[in-house]
Motif scaffolding. Structure first.
Motif, PDB file in Angstrom:
ATOM      1  N   ALA A 194       0.879  -1.234   0.023  1.00  0.00           N
ATOM      2  CA  ALA A 194       0.104   0.001  -0.080  1.00  0.00           C
ATOM      3  C   ALA A 194       0.895   1.302   0.075  1.00  0.00           C
ATOM      4  O   ALA A 194       0.653   2.213  -0.738  1.00  0.00           O
ATOM      5  CB  ALA A 194      -0.871   0.082   1.251  1.00  0.00           C
ATOM      6  N   MET A 195       1.908   1.259   0.896  1.00  0.00           N
ATOM      7  CA  MET A 195       2.899   2.518   1.019  1.00  0.00           C
ATOM      8  C   MET A 195       3.480   2.706  -0.465  1.00  0.00           C
ATOM      9  O   MET A 195       3.425   3.940  -0.903  1.00  0.00           O
ATOM     10  CB  MET A 195       3.978   2.156   1.966  1.00  0.00           C
ATOM     11  N   GLN A 196       3.934   1.601  -1.146  1.00  0.00           N
ATOM     12  CA  GLN A 196       4.754   1.781  -2.523  1.00  0.00           C
ATOM     13  C   GLN A 196       3.428   2.409  -3.612  1.00  0.00           C
ATOM     14  O   GLN A 196       3.987   3.235  -4.108  1.00  0.00           O
ATOM     15  CB  GLN A 196       5.281   0.542  -2.926  1.00  0.00           C
ATOM     16  N   GLU A 197       2.652   1.942  -3.617  1.00  0.00           N
ATOM     17  CA  GLU A 197       1.434   2.194  -4.540  1.00  0.00           C
ATOM     18  C   GLU A 197       1.116   3.660  -4.387  1.00  0.00           C
ATOM     19  O   GLU A 197       0.990   4.414  -5.136  1.00  0.00           O
ATOM     20  CB  GLU A 197       0.283   1.597  -4.539  1.00  0.00           C
ATOM     21  N   ASP A 200       4.361   5.976  -5.188  1.00  0.00           N
ATOM     22  CA  ASP A 200       4.517   5.996  -6.665  1.00  0.00           C
ATOM     23  C   ASP A 200       3.398   6.916  -7.480  1.00  0.00           C
ATOM     24  O   ASP A 200       3.471   7.525  -8.172  1.00  0.00           O
ATOM     25  CB  ASP A 200       4.114   4.586  -7.111  1.00  0.00           C
ATOM     26  N   GLY A 201       2.304   7.259  -6.530  1.00  0.00           N
ATOM     27  CA  GLY A 201       1.209   8.219  -7.140  1.00  0.00           C
ATOM     28  C   GLY A 201       1.211   9.481  -6.508  1.00  0.00           C
ATOM     29  O   GLY A 201       0.394  10.340  -6.703  1.00  0.00           O
ATOM     30  N   LYS A 218       0.336  12.268   4.573  1.00  0.00           N
ATOM     31  CA  LYS A 218       0.978  13.804   4.785  1.00  0.00           C
ATOM     32  C   LYS A 218       0.632  14.666   3.459  1.00  0.00           C
ATOM     33  O   LYS A 218       0.350  15.767   3.907  1.00  0.00           O
ATOM     34  CB  LYS A 218       2.447  13.559   5.041  1.00  0.00           C
ATOM     35  N   LYS A 219       0.315  14.026   2.483  1.00  0.00           N
ATOM     36  CA  LYS A 219       0.041  14.786   1.369  1.00  0.00           C
ATOM     37  C   LYS A 219      -0.623  13.888   0.425  1.00  0.00           C
ATOM     38  O   LYS A 219      -0.252  12.897   0.001  1.00  0.00           O
ATOM     39  CB  LYS A 219       1.469  15.369   0.441  1.00  0.00           C
ATOM     40  N   GLY A 220      -1.871  14.350  -0.381  1.00  0.00           N
ATOM     41  CA  GLY A 220      -2.670  13.632  -1.243  1.00  0.00           C
ATOM     42  C   GLY A 220      -4.015  13.458  -0.587  1.00  0.00           C
ATOM     43  O   GLY A 220      -4.065  13.152   0.393  1.00  0.00           O
ATOM     44  N   LEU A 223      -9.405   9.977  -0.647  1.00  0.00           N
ATOM     45  CA  LEU A 223     -10.454   9.427  -1.032  1.00  0.00           C
ATOM     46  C   LEU A 223     -10.576   9.362  -2.722  1.00  0.00           C
ATOM     47  O   LEU A 223     -11.563   8.677  -2.961  1.00  0.00           O
ATOM     48  CB  LEU A 223     -11.491  10.655  -0.588  1.00  0.00           C
ATOM     49  N   ASN A 224      -9.810   9.950  -3.216  1.00  0.00           N
ATOM     50  CA  ASN A 224      -9.665   9.567  -4.777  1.00  0.00           C
ATOM     51  C   ASN A 224      -8.849   8.650  -5.165  1.00  0.00           C
ATOM     52  O   ASN A 224      -8.694   8.207  -6.562  1.00  0.00           O
ATOM     53  CB  ASN A 224      -8.918  10.848  -5.517  1.00  0.00           C
ATOM     54  N   HIS A 225      -8.291   7.828  -4.234  1.00  0.00           N
ATOM     55  CA  HIS A 225      -7.116   6.919  -4.701  1.00  0.00           C
ATOM     56  C   HIS A 225      -7.905   5.509  -4.898  1.00  0.00           C
ATOM     57  O   HIS A 225      -8.884   5.256  -4.193  1.00  0.00           O
ATOM     58  CB  HIS A 225      -6.047   6.482  -3.783  1.00  0.00           C
ATOM     59  N   PRO A 226      -7.456   4.697  -5.699  1.00  0.00           N
ATOM     60  CA  PRO A 226      -8.038   3.243  -6.001  1.00  0.00           C
ATOM     61  C   PRO A 226      -8.150   2.615  -4.925  1.00  0.00           C
ATOM     62  O   PRO A 226      -9.165   1.419  -4.586  1.00  0.00           O
ATOM     63  CB  PRO A 226      -7.636   2.613  -7.388  1.00  0.00           C
ATOM     64  N   LEU A 227      -7.037   2.559  -4.057  1.00  0.00           N
ATOM     65  CA  LEU A 227      -6.903   1.677  -2.993  1.00  0.00           C
ATOM     66  C   LEU A 227      -8.036   2.045  -2.030  1.00  0.00           C
ATOM     67  O   LEU A 227      -8.567   0.904  -1.293  1.00  0.00           O
ATOM     68  CB  LEU A 227      -5.702   2.099  -2.144  1.00  0.00           C
TER      69      LEU A 227
END
Length: 448
Positions: A194-197, A200-201, A218-220, A223-227
């Motif tokens: 999960a952290m890597q994905e 990478d995003g 911390k940034k991002g 709620l918009n992420h596929p995970l």
């Protein structure tokens, strides 16, 4: 969405929350989804609404010299001024002239020339003059109450319970943005994956010390992420994650979650048991019990059975000694979650704390017989108040001499928490300023 329409929307939400008692997090989430707002627009709307609510009393203090000759303002005019001053004083990236122009245009559209002239005059005064000095307030408790926009009774109460330093730090922390934290669904993805994905995003992520499944964003916008959309991550505050971590869970147990909605802790319990065993989740309201079922479905967990019931009457459904683990995440005043739900501090009254304590006592007393002899019973709240926390535990133990706080509770805490200023013989009080989390309390009972 144009910035004008966005500010109109913010005004509508603030007036509804501030005057009619609507829940800020619910109304904001609904509006963002309804308008299908971009990440940028949703972020600005959230910033204006939460920021204005968090600093309402301070902004009112700044405005008072320019409103002395005014009759009582209409609520929407008051909130238009509040949100405009918030943007002018606390949002550096928004130019004053744009805020002023759009506030006057909103005043024209919703009111008449007199209201638009008043809005223009007051905001130009705020723009021209230095902010009013808080040292005008001679009472130190009132000064911190106004500076941090907390009701005076609450500041006095916290001062008495926790002392000046902790109270001031807590009040100031409640004015800051609460970092987003999430929990991985470990049956579907590992933390490293999960952290890597996420990295990478373009996300900035770090591990939580509270839970082996926890991540801090911390940034991002997660709620918009596929995970998140695919049920491999769920949003949960770090302090809330500590509950399941402290339940000493293993596969195959029978667990009761007595006040389970919205289901964050319920699903965490099932995940830690590898979805093997039985998690019976109850809530007083059928609609909320359905929320728990929906959350379990999103995370693809099958061991959870959610139902409507008053948990003070569960002995009518289950015989004594039915459960290996019991969680009572009790109804409480919510004074630990003011960073994410700032409207709570304006709607709560001191007498609410005592009314809630009666419910907490009743729930503890009625659930205790359902625990197996070698079981464990976790009591938690999302508040910072000794009457609902340490004193509720003390009262329960006095009335139930066969129970005690688990002697291994402290050593089972994550290492950094074992020397916390909030530790007592009755449990752990987490203050929001300590770890950048919600304020929270939990303890664990066992039979003697």
């Amino acid at each position: 969405m144009s910035k004008y329409v966005l500010r109109e929307t913010a005004l509508h939400l603030l007036t509804r929350i501030g005057e009619q008692g609507g829940f800020s997090h619910v109304l904001l989430d609904r509006e963002i989804k309804k308008q299908n707002l971009s990440t940028q627009d949703g972020g600005l709307l959230t910033e204006i609404v939460y920021g204005t609510l968090q600093r309402r009393d301070l902004i009112d203090f700044y405005l008072q010299p320019y409103l002395t000759k005014q009759k009582k303002l209409k609520p929407w005019v008051k909130w238009l001024l509040y949100m405009s001053v918030y943007q002018m004083k606390f949002l550096e990236r928004v130019p004053d002239h744009a805020i002023l122009h759009e506030a006057v245009e909103i005043a024209k559209k919703k009111g008449h020339k007199g209201i638009s002239s008043l809005t223009n005059g007051v905001l130009r005064n705020v723009q021209r003059n230095e902010a009013r000095d808080l040292n005008e307030i001679h009472d130190p408790i009132e000064r911190i109450a106004i500076e941090t926009s907390h009701p005076k009774w609450l500041v006095e109460r916290w001062m008495e319970q926790f002392g000046e330093t902790i109270t001031i730090e807590m009040c100031r922390a409640n004015m800051q943005h609460l970092p987003m934290s999430v929990r991985i669904q470990p049956l579907r993805i590992s933390k490293s994956e999960a952290m890597q994905e996420l990295v990478d995003g373009g996300y900035e992520v770090e591990e939580s010390i509270f839970s082996s499944q926890g991540l801090i964003i911390k940034k991002g916008n997660i709620l918009n992420h596929p995970l998140f959309k695919n049920g491999k991550l769920t949003v949960q505050d770090q302090s809330s994650m500590l509950v399941a971590e402290m339940m000493d869970l293993e596969e195959g147990l029978s667990v009761l979650d007595a006040c389970s909605a919205p289901g964050g802790k319920t699903t965490h319990i099932a995940e830690m048991m590898k979805d093997e065993g039985q998690v019976l989740a109850y809530d007083l309201h059928d609609k909320k019990a359905k929320m728990v079922s929906k959350k379990a479905e999103q995370l693809q967990l099958t061991s959870i059975e959610a139902s409507q019931a008053d948990s003070r009457k569960l002995q009518d459904i289950h015989p004594e000694h039915s459960f290996d683990r019991i969680l009572l995440d009790a109804p409480c005043s919510g004074l630990g979650v003011l960073r994410g739900k700032p409207d709570i501090k304006y709607h709560k009254k001191e007498e609410d704390i005592y009314a809630l304590r009666k419910i907490q006592d009743d729930l503890l007393a009625h659930l205790a017989p359902l625990m197996k002899e070698d079981g464990k019973f976790i009591y938690s709240t999302c508040t910072v108040d000794k009457h609902e926390n340490e004193e509720a535990v003390k009262s329960f133990l006095n009335d139930h001499q066969d129970f005690t706080v688990d002697p291994s509770f402290i050593k089972d805490l994550p290492e950094p928490l074992r020397k916390s200023v909030g530790l007592s013989e009755y449990g752990l009080q987490i203050f929001p300023q300590q770890w950048d989390t919600d304020g929270f309390f939990l303890t664990r009972f066992v039979k003697r």
